[in-house]
Design an enzyme around this catalytic site. Structure first.
Site, PDB file in Angstrom:
ATOM      1  N   LYS A 294     -11.366  -1.551   8.500  1.00  0.00           N
ATOM      2  CA  LYS A 294     -10.474  -2.459   9.226  1.00  0.00           C
ATOM      3  C   LYS A 294     -10.928  -2.540  10.689  1.00  0.00           C
ATOM      4  O   LYS A 294     -11.409  -3.561  11.130  1.00  0.00           O
ATOM      5  CB  LYS A 294      -9.026  -1.972   9.168  1.00  0.00           C
ATOM      6  CG  LYS A 294      -8.507  -1.663   7.774  1.00  0.00           C
ATOM      7  CD  LYS A 294      -8.391  -2.889   6.907  1.00  0.00           C
ATOM      8  CE  LYS A 294      -7.737  -2.565   5.576  1.00  0.00           C
ATOM      9  NZ  LYS A 294      -7.664  -3.726   4.669  1.00  0.00           N
TER      10      LYS A 294
ATOM     11  N   TRP B 146       0.813  -1.221   0.000  1.00  0.00           N
ATOM     12  CA  TRP B 146       0.000   0.000   0.000  1.00  0.00           C
ATOM     13  C   TRP B 146       0.841   1.263   0.000  1.00  0.00           C
ATOM     14  O   TRP B 146       0.474   2.253  -0.642  1.00  0.00           O
ATOM     15  CB  TRP B 146      -0.980  -0.025   1.179  1.00  0.00           C
ATOM     16  CG  TRP B 146      -2.117  -0.955   0.903  1.00  0.00           C
ATOM     17  CD1 TRP B 146      -2.381  -2.160   1.500  1.00  0.00           C
ATOM     18  CD2 TRP B 146      -3.116  -0.782  -0.106  1.00  0.00           C
ATOM     19  NE1 TRP B 146      -3.487  -2.736   0.923  1.00  0.00           N
ATOM     20  CE2 TRP B 146      -3.957  -1.918  -0.056  1.00  0.00           C
ATOM     21  CE3 TRP B 146      -3.386   0.208  -1.048  1.00  0.00           C
ATOM     22  CZ2 TRP B 146      -5.062  -2.086  -0.905  1.00  0.00           C
ATOM     23  CZ3 TRP B 146      -4.474   0.047  -1.908  1.00  0.00           C
ATOM     24  CH2 TRP B 146      -5.293  -1.081  -1.823  1.00  0.00           C
TER      25      TRP B 146
ATOM     26  N   ASP C 173      -0.606   7.141   7.153  1.00  0.00           N
ATOM     27  CA  ASP C 173      -1.750   6.306   6.833  1.00  0.00           C
ATOM     28  C   ASP C 173      -1.886   5.270   7.948  1.00  0.00           C
ATOM     29  O   ASP C 173      -1.085   4.354   8.060  1.00  0.00           O
ATOM     30  CB  ASP C 173      -1.519   5.635   5.476  1.00  0.00           C
ATOM     31  CG  ASP C 173      -2.655   4.709   5.072  1.00  0.00           C
ATOM     32  OD1 ASP C 173      -3.556   4.449   5.893  1.00  0.00           O
ATOM     33  OD2 ASP C 173      -2.634   4.241   3.920  1.00  0.00           O
TER      34      ASP C 173
END
Length: 365
Positions: A199, A105, A175
């Protein structure tokens, strides 16, 4: 365990707490305070304005946010933040922004940043297969960088930073999509934190952005309205039609964290216990289960591992699915096995999985 009632170990969307699911079930029929389904309540209603206000307050309380932070509830996921951040902080700057390339990511963020200006990849784990994170001695930060960007937890590779990175005189951007509200956070040391919900804190559709007022004041004046944090701050996250349902569920999660769990320190204790069970099972298996990440960089959220052969991994996954354990396949870029231990997953669920793993190893010889 009833195999029709699977336990969710998926990398996302993750499991939600049972008490929250029961409230969501009721709210789909009718929100008690309103008498209407959550799926049909106007985003312009006074009730929804109160939801946004309470949710902002809950996040401020849970994280101990300084007053100069704006709490925004946006759309587009972390992927949109990959663009909004360099548009806001990098455009027109003479020095490159610094990025860490620690996994799948964080790699996605690099290409979007390069559209806005120069970036410097401060460290990359690609050569080592993203099996570890850098030590402080490997990171030579520049005092001239407009910001440092990194991901606190790489969900695909199962890597997590257990410290704050960077210089105090360079804005930190992080992030935290996969470990947001899973543990206490030194939020005051960051300039911008972002996390999509699916999440630890709710269903897909909403992204939480915590951004300092100084970032907004120094942003370019010609940004498109929807891609300008100031637009959303001024409109209290109702600049356009927001994901009402997803935001409401995040509110329920913050109430659960505060009232049922007892705050982020207690949530961290529970998450450490879950991860400890999983890593002990790996370490005690004498190499039958082979952890992917270096020990010091292991994630508390995503436990990644392999078995001796791809064929044995497929047998494991099939047996796990039949036994009621869902979402254990590794990411398509890495394969293997991944057990995600997000906030809503119970300690009992992890105990059941580790028991299954012990039994599978014994039967496999």
């Amino acid at each position: 365990m009833n195999p029709l009632n699977h336990l969710n170990f998926s990398g996302g969307p993750g499991a939600l707490p049972e008490s929250v699911l029961l409230q969501v079930q009721q709210s789909i029929i009718a929100v008690p305070e309103v008498g209407l389904s959550i799926l049909g309540i106007s985003h312009r209603s006074d009730w929804f304005a109160s939801v946004v206000a309470e949710l902002e307050g809950n996040i401020r309380e849970l994280m101990g946010l300084p007053e100069d932070f704006h709490v925004l509830f946006l759309q587009g996921g972390a992927t949109q933040q990959f663009s909004m951040i360099p548009m806001t902080l990098l455009r027109g700057k003479p020095h490159p922004a610094e990025y860490l390339h620690t996994g799948y990511w964080s790699g996605k963020a690099l290409a979007e940043a390069r559209r806005e200006g120069a970036i410097r990849v401060l460290w990359s784990g690609e050569a080592s297969g993203f099996r570890r994170l850098p030590g402080d001695e490997e990171l030579a930060y520049s005092p001239d960088a407009p910001y440092l960007h990194y991901i606190s937890n790489e969900t695909v590779e199962g890597l997590q930073f257990h410290r704050v990175l960077g210089r105090d005189d360079v804005p930190r951007v992080c992030d935290m999509s996969s470990d947001f509200l899973s543990q206490p956070c030194e939020a005051e040391r960051y300039s911008l934190i972002y996390a999509h919900a699916q999440k630890n804190i709710g269903p897909a559709g909403v992204t939480v952005v915590l951004v300092r007022d100084g970032v907004l004041k120094n942003a370019p004046a010609d940004l498109p309205g929807f891609l300008d944090y100031r637009s959303h701050a001024q409109a209290h996250s109702i600049f356009n039609t927001p994901p009402v349902f997803a935001i409401y569920v995040v509110l329920l999660i913050t109430r659960w964290l505060r009232n049922e769990i007892g705050g982020l320190s207690r949530m961290a204790e529970i998450n450490r216990s879950k991860a400890g069970l999983m890593y002990r099972r790996l370490d005690d298996s004498h190499g039958f289960y082979r952890g992917r990440a270096e020990t010091q960089d292991r994630s508390l959220m995503n436990v990644t591992f392999n078995l001796a052969t791809p064929e044995l991994e497929q047998r494991f996954l099939a047996a796990a699915q039949a036994a009621g354990f869902s979402g254990l396949s590794g990411h398509r870029s890495t394969g293997g096995i991944r057990a995600s231990l997000y906030n809503g997953l119970t300690l009992s669920a992890v105990e059941q999985l580790t028991g299954f793993m012990e039994d599978f190893q014994r039967k496999a010889g």
